[in-house]
Design an enzyme around this catalytic site. Sequence first.
Site, short mmCIF file in Angstrom:
data_model
loop_
_atom_site.label_atom_id
_atom_site.label_comp_id
_atom_site.label_asym_id
_atom_site.label_seq_id
_atom_site.Cartn_x
_atom_site.Cartn_y
_atom_site.Cartn_z
N ASP A 11 0.86 -1.19 0.00
CA ASP A 11 0.00 0.00 0.00
C ASP A 11 0.89 1.23 0.00
O ASP A 11 2.10 1.13 0.28
CB ASP A 11 -0.91 0.00 1.25
CG ASP A 11 -1.82 1.22 1.31
OD1 ASP A 11 -2.34 1.64 0.26
OD2 ASP A 11 -2.02 1.77 2.41
N SER A 12 0.29 2.37 -0.25
CA SER A 12 1.04 3.63 -0.19
C SER A 12 1.54 3.89 1.24
O SER A 12 2.50 4.60 1.44
CB SER A 12 0.13 4.77 -0.61
OG SER A 12 -1.03 4.79 0.21
N CYS A 74 -4.21 -1.34 -2.05
CA CYS A 74 -4.38 0.10 -2.18
C CYS A 74 -5.32 0.30 -3.36
O CYS A 74 -5.05 -0.19 -4.46
CB CYS A 74 -3.02 0.74 -2.46
SG CYS A 74 -3.10 2.50 -2.84
N GLU A 153 -4.70 8.50 9.48
CA GLU A 153 -3.29 8.41 9.88
C GLU A 153 -3.05 9.12 11.22
O GLU A 153 -2.23 8.70 12.02
CB GLU A 153 -2.38 9.03 8.80
CG GLU A 153 -2.47 8.34 7.46
CD GLU A 153 -1.30 7.40 7.16
OE1 GLU A 153 -0.31 7.46 7.88
OE2 GLU A 153 -1.42 6.60 6.21
N CYS A 185 -11.08 2.86 -0.25
CA CYS A 185 -9.72 3.22 0.16
C CYS A 185 -9.43 2.40 1.41
O CYS A 185 -10.28 2.32 2.31
CB CYS A 185 -9.66 4.72 0.47
SG CYS A 185 -8.10 5.23 1.21
N HIS A 187 -7.73 2.93 3.87
CA HIS A 187 -7.67 3.69 5.13
C HIS A 187 -9.07 3.84 5.76
O HIS A 187 -9.18 4.05 6.97
CB HIS A 187 -7.14 5.10 4.89
CG HIS A 187 -5.66 5.20 4.77
ND1 HIS A 187 -4.96 4.68 3.72
CD2 HIS A 187 -4.74 5.79 5.59
CE1 HIS A 187 -3.67 4.94 3.87
NE2 HIS A 187 -3.51 5.61 5.01
N1 DGL Z 1 -4.78 3.39 1.01
C1 DGL Z 1 -4.85 4.09 -0.26
C2 DGL Z 1 -6.02 3.56 -1.08
O1 DGL Z 1 -6.60 2.54 -0.76
C3 DGL Z 1 -5.05 5.57 -0.13
C4 DGL Z 1 -4.02 6.39 0.51
C5 DGL Z 1 -3.29 7.30 -0.41
O2 DGL Z 1 -3.84 8.31 -0.87
O3 DGL Z 1 -2.16 6.99 -0.61
O4 DGL Z 1 -6.37 4.17 -2.06
#
Ligand code: DGL
Length: 267
Positions: A11-12, A74, A153, A185, A187
């Site tokens: 993931d990012s 991600c 975060e 997402c 997150h």
């Molecule tokens: N976790 C990333 C996603 O599922 C989003 C976070 C980011 O913007 O890097 O898209």
Amino acid sequence: MSDTSPIGVFDSGLGGLTVVQALQKLLPSESIIYFGDTARVPYGNKSKELIIEYSSEISGFLIKNDVKIIVVACNTASALALDTLTKNVSVPVSGVINPGAGEAIKVTLNKHIGMIGTVATVNSGAYENAIYDIDKSIIISTQACPLFVPLAEEGWLEGDVVEKIAAHYLTPLNEKKIDTLILGCTHYPLLKNVITNQVNEKTILIDSAEAVARKVQAQLSTLNLLNNGSQKGLLTCYVTDIPMRFETVGKRFLGSSLDNVQTVHAF
Ligand code: DGL
């Protein structure tokens, strides 16, 4: 590479640990290598070219570490880089968009699905494509929620400010009378309570983590690569930076403490 090789997940940042948690629950004997690009998060406001470049670098690193499958945990990277990775990478690649889209189609009653995600994911149209591939009669309403990633975060998971931001993003979807909302997402599952408070009663939230884990299980089974051993698998984490409060934030996403974390700079 063999059935005992690890599953690679990236993931990012740390959001993809929500997918790791689902994988650990469903496939406890699998070892997992997690890569969080914490130095370069967020991806959600970056260009397609850069997201492909970062995702390709990370996939190369995972392959060097002998993974048997790569799970792109991600949505942004799945939306923009999955096709390129699938073409160029020597192991199977699994994304999060199709499993989430499939779950949403299963549960919607009024055939009006909402999707929230990063700006890049929303602009890519990836969820619309995945849903229309299965059912063209579904109406899809999308909304980018760029402030949700920093809130997750930061651990701002409740309270007035977060409720107001969520209301701002979700009111337009409520007005369109969606009955199902994809958390597009990795997150966003952390903000589930606030999102539940701000959507119309009875709106079903789709967190694709479990569906992703089931898809990975099916893929590995088809390829005869499931680890059927009885020992608990190991989780090794690589990150590109150890940010402040890393332990707390990581624990929040994974549901348990993060051991075995290493920083990589050149990969
Ligand atoms: N976790 C990333 C996603 O599922 C989003 C976070 C980011 O913007 O890097 O898209």
